[in-house]
Design a protein around this motif. Structure first.
Motif, PDB file in Angstrom:
ATOM      1  N   VAL A   1      59.377  57.701  -8.158  1.00 19.00           N
ATOM      2  CA  VAL A   1      60.622  57.084  -8.600  1.00 19.00           C
ATOM      3  C   VAL A   1      60.852  57.505 -10.049  1.00 19.00           C
ATOM      4  O   VAL A   1      59.979  57.315 -10.896  1.00 19.00           O
ATOM      5  CB  VAL A   1      60.557  55.540  -8.512  1.00 19.00           C
ATOM      6  CG1 VAL A   1      61.851  54.926  -9.023  1.00 19.00           C
ATOM      7  CG2 VAL A   1      60.264  55.087  -7.103  1.00 19.00           C
ATOM      8  N   VAL A   2      62.026  58.082 -10.287  1.00 17.57           N
ATOM      9  CA  VAL A   2      62.397  58.501 -11.639  1.00 17.57           C
ATOM     10  C   VAL A   2      63.755  57.893 -11.955  1.00 17.57           C
ATOM     11  O   VAL A   2      64.661  57.923 -11.117  1.00 17.57           O
ATOM     12  CB  VAL A   2      62.482  60.041 -11.745  1.00 17.57           C
ATOM     13  CG1 VAL A   2      62.956  60.470 -13.112  1.00 17.57           C
ATOM     14  CG2 VAL A   2      61.140  60.680 -11.414  1.00 17.57           C
ATOM     15  N   VAL A   3      63.889  57.325 -13.150  1.00 18.58           N
ATOM     16  CA  VAL A   3      65.154  56.740 -13.574  1.00 18.58           C
ATOM     17  C   VAL A   3      65.586  57.422 -14.865  1.00 18.58           C
ATOM     18  O   VAL A   3      64.824  57.472 -15.834  1.00 18.58           O
ATOM     19  CB  VAL A   3      65.027  55.217 -13.790  1.00 18.58           C
ATOM     20  CG1 VAL A   3      66.356  54.629 -14.239  1.00 18.58           C
ATOM     21  CG2 VAL A   3      64.532  54.531 -12.516  1.00 18.58           C
ATOM     22  N   ASP A   4      66.814  57.955 -14.852  1.00 21.67           N
ATOM     23  CA  ASP A   4      67.372  58.628 -16.029  1.00 21.67           C
ATOM     24  C   ASP A   4      68.661  57.940 -16.440  1.00 21.67           C
ATOM     25  O   ASP A   4      69.393  57.415 -15.596  1.00 21.67           O
ATOM     26  CB  ASP A   4      67.682  60.098 -15.716  1.00 21.67           C
ATOM     27  CG  ASP A   4      66.427  60.904 -15.444  1.00 21.67           C
ATOM     28  OD1 ASP A   4      65.462  60.777 -16.210  1.00 21.67           O
ATOM     29  OD2 ASP A   4      66.428  61.665 -14.454  1.00 21.67           O
ATOM     30  N   ARG A   5      68.926  57.958 -17.734  1.00 22.80           N
ATOM     31  CA  ARG A   5      70.184  57.407 -18.238  1.00 22.80           C
ATOM     32  C   ARG A   5      71.341  58.319 -17.869  1.00 22.80           C
ATOM     33  O   ARG A   5      71.227  59.533 -17.902  1.00 22.80           O
ATOM     34  CB  ARG A   5      70.130  57.244 -19.750  1.00 22.80           C
ATOM     35  CG  ARG A   5      69.236  56.115 -20.177  1.00 22.80           C
ATOM     36  CD  ARG A   5      69.752  55.491 -21.476  1.00 22.80           C
ATOM     37  NE  ARG A   5      68.916  54.375 -21.842  1.00 22.80           N
ATOM     38  CZ  ARG A   5      69.148  53.120 -21.459  1.00 22.80           C
ATOM     39  NH1 ARG A   5      70.175  52.844 -20.717  1.00 22.80           N
ATOM     40  NH2 ARG A   5      68.351  52.151 -21.833  1.00 22.80           N
ATOM     41  N   GLY A   6      72.445  57.697 -17.507  1.00 25.45           N
ATOM     42  CA  GLY A   6      73.679  58.421 -17.225  1.00 25.45           C
ATOM     43  C   GLY A   6      74.700  58.068 -18.293  1.00 25.45           C
ATOM     44  O   GLY A   6      74.350  57.520 -19.342  1.00 25.45           O
ATOM     45  N   PRO A   7      75.973  58.344 -18.032  1.00 23.85           N
ATOM     46  CA  PRO A   7      77.009  58.003 -19.004  1.00 23.85           C
ATOM     47  C   PRO A   7      77.195  56.487 -19.122  1.00 23.85           C
ATOM     48  O   PRO A   7      76.998  55.753 -18.152  1.00 23.85           O
ATOM     49  CB  PRO A   7      78.259  58.669 -18.436  1.00 23.85           C
ATOM     50  CG  PRO A   7      77.971  58.907 -17.003  1.00 23.85           C
ATOM     51  CD  PRO A   7      76.488  59.010 -16.860  1.00 23.85           C
ATOM     52  N   ALA A   8      77.531  56.037 -20.312  1.00 21.09           N
ATOM     53  CA  ALA A   8      77.786  54.612 -20.604  1.00 21.09           C
ATOM     54  C   ALA A   8      76.582  53.759 -20.188  1.00 21.09           C
ATOM     55  O   ALA A   8      75.473  54.039 -20.584  1.00 21.09           O
ATOM     56  CB  ALA A   8      79.067  54.148 -19.941  1.00 21.09           C
ATOM     57  N   ASP A   9      76.811  52.738 -19.377  1.00 17.56           N
ATOM     58  CA  ASP A   9      75.730  51.836 -18.953  1.00 17.56           C
ATOM     59  C   ASP A   9      75.223  52.176 -17.551  1.00 17.56           C
ATOM     60  O   ASP A   9      74.783  51.303 -16.824  1.00 17.56           O
ATOM     61  CB  ASP A   9      76.216  50.382 -18.966  1.00 17.56           C
ATOM     62  CG  ASP A   9      76.349  49.840 -20.370  1.00 17.56           C
ATOM     63  OD1 ASP A   9      75.619  50.320 -21.258  1.00 17.56           O
ATOM     64  OD2 ASP A   9      77.185  48.940 -20.576  1.00 17.56           O
ATOM     65  N   SER A  10      75.280  53.437 -17.190  1.00 20.94           N
ATOM     66  CA  SER A  10      74.819  53.794 -15.853  1.00 20.94           C
ATOM     67  C   SER A  10      73.446  54.466 -15.906  1.00 20.94           C
ATOM     68  O   SER A  10      73.029  54.989 -16.933  1.00 20.94           O
ATOM     69  CB  SER A  10      75.826  54.707 -15.152  1.00 20.94           C
ATOM     70  OG  SER A  10      75.879  55.960 -15.786  1.00 20.94           O
ATOM     71  N   LEU A  11      72.761  54.399 -14.776  1.00 25.03           N
ATOM     72  CA  LEU A  11      71.456  55.035 -14.621  1.00 25.03           C
ATOM     73  C   LEU A  11      71.460  55.805 -13.306  1.00 25.03           C
ATOM     74  O   LEU A  11      72.190  55.463 -12.376  1.00 25.03           O
ATOM     75  CB  LEU A  11      70.341  53.995 -14.556  1.00 25.03           C
ATOM     76  CG  LEU A  11      70.117  53.102 -15.766  1.00 25.03           C
ATOM     77  CD1 LEU A  11      69.060  52.046 -15.433  1.00 25.03           C
ATOM     78  CD2 LEU A  11      69.676  53.914 -16.963  1.00 25.03           C
ATOM     79  N   TYR A  12      70.632  56.826 -13.234  1.00 28.10           N
ATOM     80  CA  TYR A  12      70.403  57.543 -11.986  1.00 28.10           C
ATOM     81  C   TYR A  12      68.986  57.222 -11.528  1.00 28.10           C
ATOM     82  O   TYR A  12      68.031  57.470 -12.255  1.00 28.10           O
ATOM     83  CB  TYR A  12      70.566  59.050 -12.176  1.00 28.10           C
ATOM     84  CG  TYR A  12      71.991  59.441 -12.482  1.00 28.10           C
ATOM     85  CD1 TYR A  12      72.944  59.473 -11.467  1.00 28.10           C
ATOM     86  CD2 TYR A  12      72.390  59.759 -13.772  1.00 28.10           C
ATOM     87  CE1 TYR A  12      74.254  59.816 -11.740  1.00 28.10           C
ATOM     88  CE2 TYR A  12      73.689  60.103 -14.046  1.00 28.10           C
ATOM     89  CZ  TYR A  12      74.630  60.128 -13.031  1.00 28.10           C
ATOM     90  OH  TYR A  12      75.923  60.461 -13.299  1.00 28.10           O
ATOM     91  N   VAL A  13      68.879  56.664 -10.343  1.00 25.20           N
ATOM     92  CA  VAL A  13      67.590  56.317  -9.763  1.00 25.20           C
ATOM     93  C   VAL A  13      67.302  57.345  -8.672  1.00 25.20           C
ATOM     94  O   VAL A  13      68.055  57.459  -7.713  1.00 25.20           O
ATOM     95  CB  VAL A  13      67.605  54.901  -9.141  1.00 25.20           C
ATOM     96  CG1 VAL A  13      66.259  54.572  -8.519  1.00 25.20           C
ATOM     97  CG2 VAL A  13      67.997  53.866 -10.186  1.00 25.20           C
ATOM     98  N   GLN A  14      66.223  58.092  -8.852  1.00 26.95           N
ATOM     99  CA  GLN A  14      65.860  59.123  -7.884  1.00 26.95           C
ATOM    100  C   GLN A  14      64.530  58.752  -7.225  1.00 26.95           C
ATOM    101  O   GLN A  14      63.547  58.473  -7.915  1.00 26.95           O
ATOM    102  CB  GLN A  14      65.727  60.472  -8.594  1.00 26.95           C
ATOM    103  CG  GLN A  14      65.342  61.581  -7.682  1.00 26.95           C
ATOM    104  CD  GLN A  14      65.294  62.923  -8.394  1.00 26.95           C
ATOM    105  OE1 GLN A  14      65.822  63.872  -7.883  1.00 26.95           O
ATOM    106  NE2 GLN A  14      64.671  63.011  -9.552  1.00 26.95           N
TER     107      GLN A  14
END
Length: 95
Positions: A1-14
């Motif tokens: 499980v990897v979580v990266d910051r996206g634009p604004a208050d979003s995250l990408y959970v892979q």
């Protein structure tokens, strides 16, 4: 499980792991426990039985950190795996 910051208050959970029955449901249930909204999901199962699921989420609570999301999803997947392994052992012992 990897979580990266996206634009604004979003995250990408892979999530990358071996596919199993109920996997997507377990991931969604883990995400539901956090104050967030799933915006998009890309769910891919490869021919070799591995999955690569990516969720774009929006945080309703800015105090939630990427590590919090990563830990919740990882823990939910591990608990389901452990429960499945224990269930297999119990059935084998009954035989």
């Amino acid at each position: 499980v990897v979580v990266d910051r996206g634009p604004a208050d979003s995250l990408y959970v892979q999530v990358k792991c071996r596919d199993r029955k109920g996997l997507l449901s377990d991931i969604i249930n883990a995400l539901k426990k956090l104050p967030l909204e799933v915006r998009t999901a890309a769910v891919t199962t490869q021919p070799d039985g591995l999955v690569r699921d990516v969720f774009e989420i929006w945080l309703e609570d800015s105090s939630v950190q990427p590590e919090d999301v990563q830990n919740m999803v990882h823990e939910a997947l591990f608990q389901q795996y452990a429960a499945g392994e224990l269930g297999k052992r119990s059935r084998l012992q009954q035989l």
